[in-house]
Enzyme design. Structure first.
Site, mmCIF file in Angstrom:
data_model
loop_
_atom_site.group_PDB
_atom_site.id
_atom_site.type_symbol
_atom_site.label_atom_id
_atom_site.label_comp_id
_atom_site.label_asym_id
_atom_site.label_seq_id
_atom_site.Cartn_x
_atom_site.Cartn_y
_atom_site.Cartn_z
ATOM 1 N N ASP A 190 24.828 17.271 -15.565
ATOM 2 C CA ASP A 190 26.214 17.452 -16.013
ATOM 3 C C ASP A 190 26.293 17.720 -17.509
ATOM 4 O OD1 ASP A 190 26.439 15.754 -13.394
ATOM 5 O OD2 ASP A 190 28.358 16.757 -13.705
ATOM 6 N N ASN A 209 23.524 12.954 -15.446
ATOM 7 C CA ASN A 209 23.727 13.502 -14.105
ATOM 8 C C ASN A 209 24.313 12.379 -13.260
ATOM 9 O OD1 ASN A 209 23.475 15.682 -12.175
ATOM 10 N ND2 ASN A 209 21.806 14.544 -11.230
ATOM 11 N N LYS A 210 24.642 12.701 -12.043
ATOM 12 C CA LYS A 210 25.287 11.759 -11.118
ATOM 13 C C LYS A 210 24.638 10.378 -11.172
ATOM 14 C CE LYS A 210 28.144 12.209 -9.186
ATOM 15 N NZ LYS A 210 29.437 11.688 -9.776
#
Lengths: 354, 354
Positions: free
Chosen positions: A238, A248-249
């Site tokens: 991200d 990121n997630k």
């Protein structure tokens, strides 16, 4: 090709990712606020996809503007950009796409274009962002295929697929690139609580493509790796800071620690639009904390007792030293990332072959 | 005290752990096969609790036996034991409890007791298993409190609480023991997919006790630890091999790897009935693979697309070198575990103080 997002004359159309895989429902956003709301509520998600959505939302909003004079039009434009920027804080592609729209707008204003001309220009720019993202994903797929051994068993987390991009995907783009290069691959998808992007979206995409895929709960990653059944991890991003630290997630960092413990290479796949040289390191990446209800409820059912606290950070940061390489549309970047990331923006072909 | 399981004249009564915390429903098992089914379908779960359930199930089944002669009665007894042993493969407390019932039966047979006398003896033995487990949990709590610093932020996985035992709990017993010793603690509970024992059961127990508790998805453990907000990990166990390798709820190994990465001590709390000196190491512990539906469905809703593979191992193994200590009713056992575990069975007081 999956129809993640598309522009129609009077709307931005998206597949509703909250309802997949049970139902394939399309949402037609007829105004910029509707697009903003779709981003915020995760009708569409995935860093590159929300960049495209924001750009299309801005272009749609301005297309529908009633403003006659360029001054009033400009005021509306910046307001719409602000609205889009307020939707989600972590994925830098959102801000990158809005910046591109602003540069495009600035160029038009400088050239003294009319309101109608600027509307056309904004539409073209948004479409260019979409098309370039798709091309970037395909390039990532081609470069990334190099690091995928034949018969690879690949673990991925969340959905960095066609649904997270204009199409084809980043991490799933690498998997698709490997398959197109004739390699046999099987995929293990972490379900990715709380929003279940892995169980719902990655599984759905890969099953459609006929790629053998197994869903595990996120908690199983360690046990599966310890059994020696994973050769490679590929995830999306991200926001990548200047030193290579990668947001990121949520859960990605856990996977990275596990991968290193088991000597499994951990790759990030992301376009340059996800790299943010203005953020020096992971500590400076804003991490969105989402509504507790995403954790406490599922399918309308409450899982937790009343009175308990809940954490719901949507992302975590994986420090750069866990990352074997960052697969971009300009090649695979390697440590030291402070240099390789900067260089990637300066040249047209920074490829590192394994 | 939570009513996990209790014996009535003509039934074994359990709280239905599948329905917590939404509903507090009690299940009355009136036959041994009903008890076996309750264990298998996880009406009751947790290694010590299913040991108690199996023993009570055997005693109940024999109480209701119509057999007059000891030979027919014995044949029925061994059949009921076999039924109980077939319910779940990993938690060794189940087999340990059945063995105790068999030894009790053997003693009665040797003493030439009548069928009615044997029925009484089996009832007493099952109740003793229950009562001793409760006492063990309290002893673990007292010993375990020593390793809990004041103001400790403790992460636990799954439910090793009152609901997993005759009462008080193993890992949660340590937390309760620390609170009783006057220490302030806060707890982070991993939700523990797929069955959500953490989000549902641990959260429910601790909220009832007024202990501040935060639920996270399992995937958040790494990010939370990296923020420096966890001081200690305590989990339960389903089987501890002779070398200290520990099978516990799937995801425990992932937590152990993360704890070591962040220099957080990782403790296991379990009674001696969970230690299996006949299993040399973790590789020899049978790991139950449960129905895929536990992963694919939640609250009646299907999460995953058709056509995807599913893994659902209910447990994983944490190698002994990740474990800072094993908290038992006879004290805290330390590495080398091959020695300390064996010694724990030989003496009455093997306590290692920190």
């Amino acid at each position: 090709m999956l129809p993640t997002i598309a522009r129609e004359d009077d709307a931005v159309v998206m597949i509703d990712q909250r309802k997949l895989p049970a139902r394939e429902v399309y949402v037609r956003c007829k105004t910029a606020p509707e697009v903003a709301r779709a981003i915020k509520t995760m009708v569409i998600r995935g860093a590159p996809a929300i960049g495209v959505a924001a750009a299309m939302g801005v272009a749609l909003g301005m297309r529908k503007s009633q403003a006659r004079g360029t001054q009033k039009f400009a005021a509306e434009f910046y307001k719409v950009c602000e609205l889009m920027a307020s939707t989600r804080p972590t994925a830098v592609n959102l801000f990158w796409a809005i910046e591109r729209m602003k540069r495009s707008f600035g160029g038009a204003a400088e050239a003294g274009e009319s309101v109608d001309q600027i509307k056309d220009r904004l539409d073209r720019e948004a479409q260019a962002i979409h098309d370039e993202d798709l091309a970037s994903c395909r390039a990532m797929g081609a470069f990334g295929a190099e690091v995928v051994p034949d018969n690879a068993r690949i673990l991925t987390h969340c959905n960095a697929g066609a649904l997270a991009t204009a199409g084809y995907g980043t991490a799933l783009g690498v998997i698709r690139g490997a398959v197109e290069a004739g390699k046999r691959v099987t995929v293990v998808a972490g379900e990715t609580r709380p929003f279940l992007q892995g169980a719902r979206l990655t599984a759905w995409e890969l099953v459609r493509d006929g790629i053998e895929t197994t869903v595990i709960t996120d908690s199983m990653a360690g046990a599966i790796m310890r059994q020696g059944t994973i050769d490679l991890v590929v995830v999306g991003a991200d926001r990548i800071a200047a030193n290579g630290d990668t947001a990121n997630k949520i859960g990605t960092y856990t996977v990275a620690v596990l991968a290193r413990e088991h000597n499994i290479p951990f790759y990030v796949a992301a376009p340059l639009s996800t790299i943010d040289l203005h953020t020096p390191d992971g500590q400076h990446i804003p991490i969105e904390e989402r509504n507790a209800r995403e954790v406490t409820h599922l399918a309308g059912s409450q899982l937790t007792p009343v009175g308990v606290g809940i954490r719901n950070p949507a992302f975590d940061v994986t420090p750069h030293h866990f990352i074997a390489g960052i697969i971009t549309e300009r090649g695979i970047l390697r440590a030291p990332y402070t240099e390789s990331l900067k260089r990637a923006f300066e040249t047209e072909a920074v490829t590192t072959r394994t």
